[in-house]
Scaffold this motif. Structure first.
Motif, PDB file in Angstrom:
ATOM      1  N   GLU A  89       0.823  -1.206   0.000  1.00  0.00           N
ATOM      2  CA  GLU A  89       0.000   0.000   0.000  1.00  0.00           C
ATOM      3  C   GLU A  89       0.861   1.262   0.000  1.00  0.00           C
ATOM      4  O   GLU A  89       0.593   2.223  -0.728  1.00  0.00           O
ATOM      5  N   VAL A  90       1.905   1.249   0.833  1.00  0.00           N
ATOM      6  CA  VAL A  90       2.812   2.395   0.899  1.00  0.00           C
ATOM      7  C   VAL A  90       3.536   2.568  -0.430  1.00  0.00           C
ATOM      8  O   VAL A  90       3.667   3.687  -0.945  1.00  0.00           O
ATOM      9  N   ASN A  95       4.693   5.411  -5.585  1.00  0.00           N
ATOM     10  CA  ASN A  95       4.805   5.323  -7.039  1.00  0.00           C
ATOM     11  C   ASN A  95       3.765   6.184  -7.749  1.00  0.00           C
ATOM     12  O   ASN A  95       4.069   6.899  -8.703  1.00  0.00           O
ATOM     13  N   HIS A  96       2.527   6.114  -7.272  1.00  0.00           N
ATOM     14  CA  HIS A  96       1.462   6.863  -7.936  1.00  0.00           C
ATOM     15  C   HIS A  96       1.685   8.362  -7.837  1.00  0.00           C
ATOM     16  O   HIS A  96       1.465   9.109  -8.798  1.00  0.00           O
ATOM     17  N   SER A  97       2.121   8.816  -6.678  1.00  0.00           N
ATOM     18  CA  SER A  97       2.324  10.256  -6.458  1.00  0.00           C
ATOM     19  C   SER A  97       3.591  10.772  -7.121  1.00  0.00           C
ATOM     20  O   SER A  97       3.737  11.973  -7.345  1.00  0.00           O
ATOM     21  N   GLY A 167      -5.332  10.094  -4.227  1.00  0.00           N
ATOM     22  CA  GLY A 167      -4.645  11.224  -3.619  1.00  0.00           C
ATOM     23  C   GLY A 167      -5.506  12.468  -3.620  1.00  0.00           C
ATOM     24  O   GLY A 167      -5.752  13.070  -4.665  1.00  0.00           O
ATOM     25  N   VAL A 168      -5.975  12.855  -2.448  1.00  0.00           N
ATOM     26  CA  VAL A 168      -6.812  14.048  -2.313  1.00  0.00           C
ATOM     27  C   VAL A 168      -5.914  15.284  -2.282  1.00  0.00           C
ATOM     28  O   VAL A 168      -5.076  15.431  -1.394  1.00  0.00           O
ATOM     29  N   MET A 169      -6.085  16.151  -3.265  1.00  0.00           N
ATOM     30  CA  MET A 169      -5.280  17.372  -3.346  1.00  0.00           C
ATOM     31  C   MET A 169      -6.000  18.515  -2.625  1.00  0.00           C
ATOM     32  O   MET A 169      -7.090  18.932  -3.035  1.00  0.00           O
ATOM     33  N   LEU A 170      -5.387  18.994  -1.554  1.00  0.00           N
ATOM     34  CA  LEU A 170      -5.935  20.109  -0.786  1.00  0.00           C
ATOM     35  C   LEU A 170      -5.069  21.346  -1.015  1.00  0.00           C
ATOM     36  O   LEU A 170      -3.840  21.271  -0.956  1.00  0.00           O
ATOM     37  N   THR A 171      -5.712  22.452  -1.276  1.00  0.00           N
ATOM     38  CA  THR A 171      -4.997  23.692  -1.560  1.00  0.00           C
ATOM     39  C   THR A 171      -4.764  24.505  -0.292  1.00  0.00           C
ATOM     40  O   THR A 171      -5.324  24.217   0.775  1.00  0.00           O
ATOM     41  N   HIS A 172      -3.960  25.556  -0.434  1.00  0.00           N
ATOM     42  CA  HIS A 172      -3.759  26.461   0.706  1.00  0.00           C
ATOM     43  C   HIS A 172      -5.098  27.051   1.161  1.00  0.00           C
ATOM     44  O   HIS A 172      -5.327  27.236   2.362  1.00  0.00           O
ATOM     45  N   ARG A 173      -5.976  27.333   0.205  1.00  0.00           N
ATOM     46  CA  ARG A 173      -7.290  27.885   0.565  1.00  0.00           C
ATOM     47  C   ARG A 173      -8.128  26.850   1.296  1.00  0.00           C
ATOM     48  O   ARG A 173      -8.831  27.179   2.258  1.00  0.00           O
ATOM     49  N   GLY A 353     -18.220  24.344  -0.210  1.00  0.00           N
ATOM     50  CA  GLY A 353     -17.534  25.322   0.616  1.00  0.00           C
ATOM     51  C   GLY A 353     -16.101  25.474   0.154  1.00  0.00           C
ATOM     52  O   GLY A 353     -15.602  24.697  -0.680  1.00  0.00           O
ATOM     53  N   ALA A 354     -15.415  26.463   0.696  1.00  0.00           N
ATOM     54  CA  ALA A 354     -14.026  26.725   0.299  1.00  0.00           C
ATOM     55  C   ALA A 354     -13.088  25.597   0.698  1.00  0.00           C
ATOM     56  O   ALA A 354     -11.948  25.561   0.243  1.00  0.00           O
ATOM     57  N   GLN A 355     -13.550  24.684   1.545  1.00  0.00           N
ATOM     58  CA  GLN A 355     -12.717  23.576   1.993  1.00  0.00           C
ATOM     59  C   GLN A 355     -12.762  22.368   1.065  1.00  0.00           C
ATOM     60  O   GLN A 355     -12.028  21.399   1.269  1.00  0.00           O
ATOM     61  N   VAL A 356     -13.627  22.373   0.055  1.00  0.00           N
ATOM     62  CA  VAL A 356     -13.743  21.224  -0.849  1.00  0.00           C
ATOM     63  C   VAL A 356     -12.494  21.111  -1.714  1.00  0.00           C
ATOM     64  O   VAL A 356     -12.021  22.087  -2.291  1.00  0.00           O
ATOM     65  N   MET A 357     -11.979  19.906  -1.826  1.00  0.00           N
ATOM     66  CA  MET A 357     -10.696  19.633  -2.464  1.00  0.00           C
ATOM     67  C   MET A 357     -10.597  20.164  -3.888  1.00  0.00           C
ATOM     68  O   MET A 357     -11.581  20.390  -4.588  1.00  0.00           O
ATOM     69  N   LYS A 358      -9.350  20.289  -4.326  1.00  0.00           N
ATOM     70  CA  LYS A 358      -9.034  20.639  -5.707  1.00  0.00           C
ATOM     71  C   LYS A 358      -9.379  19.485  -6.641  1.00  0.00           C
ATOM     72  O   LYS A 358      -9.800  19.689  -7.781  1.00  0.00           O
ATOM     73  N   GLY A 359      -9.198  18.253  -6.145  1.00  0.00           N
ATOM     74  CA  GLY A 359      -9.495  17.066  -6.935  1.00  0.00           C
ATOM     75  C   GLY A 359      -8.590  15.921  -6.527  1.00  0.00           C
ATOM     76  O   GLY A 359      -7.813  16.027  -5.570  1.00  0.00           O
ATOM     77  N   TYR A 360      -8.710  14.807  -7.243  1.00  0.00           N
ATOM     78  CA  TYR A 360      -7.856  13.647  -6.999  1.00  0.00           C
ATOM     79  C   TYR A 360      -6.631  13.716  -7.908  1.00  0.00           C
ATOM     80  O   TYR A 360      -6.748  14.003  -9.100  1.00  0.00           O
ATOM     81  N   LEU A 361      -5.484  13.439  -7.354  1.00  0.00           N
ATOM     82  CA  LEU A 361      -4.243  13.469  -8.108  1.00  0.00           C
ATOM     83  C   LEU A 361      -4.280  12.468  -9.262  1.00  0.00           C
ATOM     84  O   LEU A 361      -4.574  11.281  -9.064  1.00  0.00           O
ATOM     85  N   LYS A 362      -4.030  12.957 -10.461  1.00  0.00           N
ATOM     86  CA  LYS A 362      -3.943  12.118 -11.669  1.00  0.00           C
ATOM     87  C   LYS A 362      -5.214  11.302 -11.919  1.00  0.00           C
ATOM     88  O   LYS A 362      -5.138  10.186 -12.433  1.00  0.00           O
TER      89      LYS A 362
END
Length: 500
Positions: A89-90, A95-97, A167-173, A353-362
């Motif tokens: 899993e690790v 590898n994916h990231s 991979g959940v991408m979270l922004t500074h916002r 809301g402003a906390q909703v993620m940017k998206g999933y990586l790749k």
């Protein structure tokens, strides 16, 4: 203002205030910020670029938080990795990231040593302690970086229903928004001292408590891991005002023979979430500590996590509810076409809301499925009552929660299907007195084959994190199916309706 900038202001305006306390070591805001800048400066001098992904594989320490803040300060993307995961899993996450570098804790380096991902470099916490040397290197000079609201600051991997983590991408916002809403709904001030005993690699500890307390300029008390005696000692002696635990932790503490004799004079709030809190445990908690408020916290990694909260005054008369939508947050219950449903009707919970993620990586396809017109589709089924409080009634995607850890049956089933002797298998959640629910496997053997439950569990333990391994295996002649061939999981084992 974004979190790294806000922290810099606190370092100037309250430099001598203690920010972290860990194993008797205290770092002030100024000391901590200087160390964070050195982390950022180190990666700058090594030629790393903005939003390069740096993996962080560590137990709870003050150094973990220095890395978490320092990497964001430098414009890099920090990727905390669940230290409870198995080697495969690790390795998949690395590898994916395509993580460029790794910061790891030598106390758990056995997993790292078995992975094959090639990093530009690995920095140890402990042992030769390259990380510690960086923190003390006064020759490192940080060059301020312009940070954008939509830059990816944190990536946290969460298990997907396809069996592969996402991979959940979270922004500074996203991060600062979580700090804003949680600090408001929990009435956090600069005087709060938060005791963190749950893993900092989880979004709950990091973004529901560390970030909001930091947002207000408070203090973080760090414990390496929950331990009945040590946690209780810290609750008594470290003068915390807030504590967060999954229900299993409260169950363990409340079952101590001398718990009613314990006094916690500084504590004002018990936060709970990540798994459902049984009514009897909640009732006993309030009876044992009548002067301490309790508060339920609900969200997903994909929203930082921040969706709703049930405050103390509703704790016992709205049992099972996850409360009202958070400030600056919209929550709806919708049908399959995205239309809002009336009070009492069950549908999918969606959050905006402003906390909703940017998206999933790749993974643009999964991102498009999860976010529609700015609304995050949670995968949880719920309803609102006449008072506007939200209830979780089921999980759309069969996820179960073992002691606060998400377990996706499909992920476990994929491992079971690797066992040559098994014809088919299904995994469901069954009630457990401490963990709330645990995975149980139902398996059908191939004709002429034999296998024991212990052998099945042993194999799973080599491929999965411990909390994902079925606690029980039952062999059947066949799995129950409907006319279209779908396994009827609801007929296999008792699975309670639960909130998170």
């Amino acid at each position: 203002m974004l979190l790294p900038e806000l922290f810099g202001n606190y370092a100037k305006n309250q430099p001598d205030k203690v920010f972290t306390s860990y194993n008797g070591r205290e770092w002030t805001y100024h000391e901590f910020y200087e160390k964070a800048k050195r982390i950022a400066a180190y990666f700058q001098t090594k030629g790393y670029e903005k939003e390069d992904i740096i993996a962080l594989y560590s137990l709870n320490t003050d150094v973990f938080l220095v890395c978490y803040f320092g990497l964001q300060l430098g414009g890099f993307t920090v990727m905390p990795v669940n230290t409870k995961l198995a080697v495969p899993e690790v390795e998949y996450i690395f590898n994916h990231s395509e993580a460029k570098s790794l910061i790891y804790d030598v106390r758990i380096e056995n997993v790292i040593n078995e992975t094959q991902h090639v990093f530009h470099e690995k920095l140890a916490i402990g042992g030769e302690d390259q990380l510690g040397k960086i923190l003390e290197d006064e020759s490192l000079h940080f060059s301020p970086v312009p940070l954008g609201e939509h830059d990816t600051s944190v990536i946290m991997y969460t298990s997907g229903t396809t069996g592969k983590p996402k991979g959940v991408m979270l922004t500074h916002r996203n991060i600062i928004a979580a700090g804003e809403v949680w600090s408001e709904v929990m009435d956090i001030t600069e005087n709060d001292r938060m005791l963190v005993s749950t893993p900092l690699f989880h979004c709950a500890a990091a973004h529901v408590f560390v970030v909001p307390v930091t947002y207000k300029g408070g203090t973080i008390i760090i414990e390496e891991a929950f331990s009945t005696d040590k946690t209780l000692a810290l609750l008594q002696n470290a003068q915390p005002t807030m504590f967060f635990g999954v229900p299993a932790m409260y169950t363990i503490l409340l079952n101590l023979p001398h718990i009613k004799e314990i006094e916690l004079p500084t504590l004002r709030l018990f936060g709970y979430g990540a798994a459902p809190m049984p009514y009897e445990i909640l009732k006993k908690l309030k009876e044992t500590f009548p002067n301490i408020k309790v508060q339920n916290l609900y969200g997903q990694t994909e929203n930082a996590p921040a969706a709703s909260s049930l405050k103390d005054h509703h704790a016992l008369n709205k049992i099972g509810s996850v409360g009202e939508p958070l400030p600056q947050t919209e929550v709806r219950v919708v049908d399959e076409n995205g239309n809002s449903l009336p009070i009492g009707q069950v549908g999918e919970i969606v959050v905006k809301g402003a906390q909703v993620m940017k998206g999933y990586l790749k993974d643009d396809q999964e991102t498009a499925r999860a976010i529609k017109d700015g609304w995050l589709y949670s995968g949880d089924l719920g309803r609102f009552d006449e008072d506007g409080l939200l209830y979780i009634v089921d999980r759309k995607k069969d996820m179960l929660i073992r002691g606060g850890e998400n377990v996706y049956p499909v992920e476990v089933e994929e491992v079971l299907y690797q066992i040559p002797e098994l014809l088919e298998a299904a995994v469901v959640g069954v009630p457990h007195p401490v963990y709330g629910e645990v995975p149980k496997a139902y398996a059908v053997l191939k004709e002429g084959k034999s296998l024991t439950a212990a052998q099945v569990m042993d194999y799973c333990s080599t491929q999965l994190a411990k909390y994902k391994v079925p606690m029980e295996v039952e062999f059947l002649n066949e799995l129950p199916r409907n006319a279209s061939g779908k396994v009827l999981k609801h007929t296999l084992g008792p699975k309670e309706n639960m909130s998170v």
